[in-house]
Design an enzyme around this catalytic site. Sequence first.
Site, short mmCIF file in Angstrom:
data_model
loop_
_atom_site.label_atom_id
_atom_site.label_comp_id
_atom_site.label_asym_id
_atom_site.label_seq_id
_atom_site.Cartn_x
_atom_site.Cartn_y
_atom_site.Cartn_z
N SER A 136 0.82 -1.22 0.00
CA SER A 136 0.00 0.00 0.00
C SER A 136 0.85 1.26 0.00
CB SER A 136 -0.95 0.02 1.21
OG SER A 136 -1.59 1.28 1.33
N TYR B 119 -3.23 0.53 10.54
CA TYR B 119 -3.05 0.20 9.13
C TYR B 119 -1.73 0.77 8.60
CZ TYR B 119 -4.21 -0.36 4.17
OH TYR B 119 -4.20 -0.71 2.83
#
Length: 255
Positions: free
Chosen positions: A147, A160
């Site tokens: 990501s 996250y």
Amino acid sequence: MDTHSTDLAGKVVLVTGASSGMGAATALALGRAGARVALAARRSEACAAIARQIEEAGGEALVLRLDVGIEAQVREAVAATVARFGRLDGAFNNAGVLGLTAPLHEIANEDFDAVMRTNVSGVFWAMKYEIAAMLQSGGGAIVNNASVVAQVAFPGLSPYNTSKHAVLGLTRSAALDYYRLGIRINAVCPGPVETPMAESGFGSLDNLRAAGESFPAGRVGQPDEIARPVLFLLSGAASYISGQGLAVDGGFTVQ
């Protein structure tokens, strides 16, 4: 990259989080490239629908129910892939969760642990068993989904953000351990992409698309725009690339 021009024909590739989004798009692209694909996710029925598309086009696919947060299931998924196809040549470790959106001091320990278990331990376990299988069959290539937040951060997403920084660290460390043993390990770092998880994170598809208008590309990405770089990194065309986090973000991180 034309997926039909890669050297992936006949290769065995495991894709986690294959039921939707980037995982599904990559599994389909691998099938079109002639790879034999193991599709693994908690929603195995969704994987089955994707597997049927691969098989209807003449490819081979295996569906596995997998929660990457459970080590035994990860081990069994790799073993089942090898049992079915005889080897493992590649993997896209894509499965992940977003977790709660909240300031750090409001996040419970168990919520932090849940994100880390899936996003970090899940990738660690996947690489652990994939690498062991690849060493038995002469090498391979792994791509982890790290990501864009492996390089930057979004507010309210400390678990996250932390987990994806850790995925990039695992990628780089493992790359040093195994390059000379014939295994390349890289990561893709996608910016916001039109997936169910991103839609949830932005509150709605309209919100996600509206946010994309401010990006250098003027839009958010599409899952197949991540699949193509993943196939490149899995292929021999990337033979001199290992330990890298490839930003596939429409210029997001350079603005």
